[in-house]
Design a protein around this motif. Sequence first.
Motif, PDB file in Angstrom:
ATOM      1  N   HIS A  82     -13.720   6.852   9.100  1.00 20.75           N
ATOM      2  CA  HIS A  82     -12.526   6.351   8.432  1.00 20.75           C
ATOM      3  C   HIS A  82     -11.840   7.441   7.624  1.00 20.75           C
ATOM      4  CE1 HIS A  82     -15.536   6.221   5.237  1.00 20.75           C
ATOM      5  NE2 HIS A  82     -14.545   6.182   4.369  1.00 20.75           N
TER       6      HIS A  82
ATOM      7  N   ALA B  49      -9.508   2.769   8.864  1.00 19.53           N
ATOM      8  CA  ALA B  49     -10.717   2.306   8.176  1.00 19.53           C
ATOM      9  C   ALA B  49     -10.878   0.856   8.588  1.00 19.53           C
ATOM     10  CB  ALA B  49     -10.602   2.442   6.657  1.00 19.53           C
ATOM     11  N   ASN B  50     -11.767   0.624   9.548  1.00 17.53           N
ATOM     12  CA  ASN B  50     -11.903  -0.726  10.093  1.00 17.53           C
ATOM     13  C   ASN B  50     -12.166  -1.759   8.997  1.00 17.53           C
ATOM     14  OD1 ASN B  50     -12.151  -2.415  12.625  1.00 17.53           O
ATOM     15  ND2 ASN B  50     -14.066  -2.918  11.566  1.00 17.53           N
TER      16      ASN B  50
ATOM     17  N   LEU C  50     -11.878  12.388  10.096  1.00 15.01           N
ATOM     18  CA  LEU C  50     -12.471  11.104   9.713  1.00 15.01           C
ATOM     19  C   LEU C  50     -13.914  11.342   9.302  1.00 15.01           C
ATOM     20  CD1 LEU C  50     -11.036   8.866  12.581  1.00 15.01           C
ATOM     21  CD2 LEU C  50     -10.077   9.324  10.320  1.00 15.01           C
TER      22      LEU C  50
END
Lengths: 386, 386
Positions: B212, B299-300, B352
């Motif tokens: 993320h 960012a899930n 990330l």
Amino acid sequence: MQTAAAVADFRTYPLISALAGVQVLEDQIRVRWADGRVSPFHHQWLRDNCPCPECVYNVTREQVLEIVDVDENLRAISARIDQGFLSVEWSGGHHSQYDPGWLRAHAYDDDSRAERKSAKPKSKLWDNRFELPVFDYAAVMEDPKALLKWLLALRDSGLTQIRGVPTEPGSLALIAKRISFIRESNFGVLFNVQSKANADSNAYTAFNLPLHSDLPTRELQPGLQFLHCLVNDADGGESIFVDGFAIANALRTEDPEAFRALCEIPVEFRNKDRHSDYRRLAPIIALDALGEVAEIRMANFLRGPFEAPVEQMPLLYRAYRRFIAMTREDRFRLVKRLNPGELWCFDNRRTLHARNAFDPTSGARHFQGCYIDRDELLSRILVLQR
Amino acid sequence: MQTAAAVADFRTYPLISALAGVQVLEDQIRVRWADGRVSPFHHQWLRDNCPCPECVYNVTREQVLEIVDVDENLRAISARIDQGFLSVEWSGGHHSQYDPGWLRAHAYDDDSRAERKSAKPKSKLWDNRFELPVFDYAAVMEDPKALLKWLLALRDSGLTQIRGVPTEPGSLALIAKRISFIRESNFGVLFNVQSKANADSNAYTAFNLPLHSDLPTRELQPGLQFLHCLVNDADGGESIFVDGFAIANALRTEDPEAFRALCEIPVEFRNKDRHSDYRRLAPIIALDALGEVAEIRMANFLRGPFEAPVEQMPLLYRAYRRFIAMTREDRFRLVKRLNPGELWCFDNRRTLHARNAFDPTSGARHFQGCYIDRDELLSRILVLQR
């Protein structure tokens, strides 16, 4: 009635319309609402938004599931209405349940999307007849309702004034912090606007300053600017404001080709001194995802030489001249002198500001300023509205 | 040999090629250089960039002239080469003189523009064979040359490590300030990454965190992220990095439709607790003005439900799944355990980062972090390069 997902959001989702029917199709579930609306929800979307404690960590209220860990060909085995909720059994064994208020609030059929789009706050454009929204320092400091009213005026009109502010240096920080932390820059956390012999910007001279936004040299120009008057005994130095969105929209109608040029041709802004060298290449007008004017970037005294293809240069100069000429038109300009104990707070990316020249020998003049970003303003509004 | 404009810039402009000929045309002056290049300069452009003390205030080195105050039909009456300078007499009476080094550096004929474009720094993409650039704390703190080397590696590769950093809490601020002031957020100036019972983000749990960027909920994600290890006695918790630009470029080649969807369909990210509520709608991949990948937003665990038109939803899920699946491919992943006294500094909008789950009962784990924006990094590099 609310599920974990509704709680996770710190919002509640009132029941707008009950679920009336559910149909499982190849790749989606088709929901019919009591008011007749039909909303398709793809299987992937529903599985992705399962609010159960296995999929969402209930302390942080953040998703733990990653949709890539679910079969790409996942299917609903069955779906039904269970005590008002949408209840789904998935191939592979998971079970999900969705609050109808939450589901309706996130439906993505055309009607639901159009409804949400039209409910979004819109900018109220203004001109020289603008009735300046004025707020009282004590009320804003003590009363959350007064605070919210001020912040909504800032969001929607982009220019406000506060009166009754203490004139001790540093007082500005107290009111800024009613919104959030302050955004620091190379000019400091609070900056002093005074005429200086060794000025590192024209802002720190007694010159007139043409209409501009602050820090156009940064990727993200500061969202809010505060200017707090401590002393203003000098002749001149009136503040001038224009609604940059109103000017951009007028230009869009009156000269669409010039408008497009300012949206599309990037221009370099730069600000440099012995310790810093900021440069940013960006168009003067920025549009949002919906094509609405979202930002003006402008400060003639911080602009670098234009660097466009030869054949675009005449159009760029024509558009730039036109925009600057419009900022000088009376129909847009608000001119006011700020008194000690008053402060301006405005959207620095929308409301351009200027200052008339003042005579530093006629008396003292001391303003303090600071910045806060739009993110913090919008977050504060959402929290106050809970 | 340099004019006021060259000084104003804090840069010097070496003489690349002498002026060899000058021709006045209807709306421009055509300059021929000794090396054969021909550069047109429009009258408006030249007048706008006059470096004389009447047009540029020599203390702040900022422009006082506004081009709109000059006649739109301004013409050069004559132009000639005078002791190497371009000397121009304007209709209306003004006289301007341009340094040939400065003029060549700002010429906007096609060749000059292409030359400057190709001289711009380019990202060096990396994969799991990346030789991590490692720097020494003492050197970076004392030696401007070592500092510059570190900052160039950050700018071009987006991932660096520093070793030999003191492990007292707060030490991070000392090295961050070698670049600039720190960007504050609702998590503070320095934030502590520790597992907490009352976590307000999954970052503050012992969970694994998928790849993320930090603060995708802000209009401008922080440019640089620091993560400084004070204590790392817990089992697990390895750091994982991928070059998001490398993945985006691979996706662009391997699945152009998915790439376009991630560039064009905006996605909402949100982060909320009792005191804040940040939301930002933006595409996952952002391109710069030249069409190059400039930013990854991902960012899930902070992502909201997708809200795209019904017919786009299957493509959006396919593209999103594909991107996440690529972040998990070995070919892109760098896995390293950080030891006390070491810190990561990386481009948060490119590189990330993820963390494996750790066992908080096996030992203590304490990291501190902070953010600085790309603007400050680039400014610092330009100042160090003077």
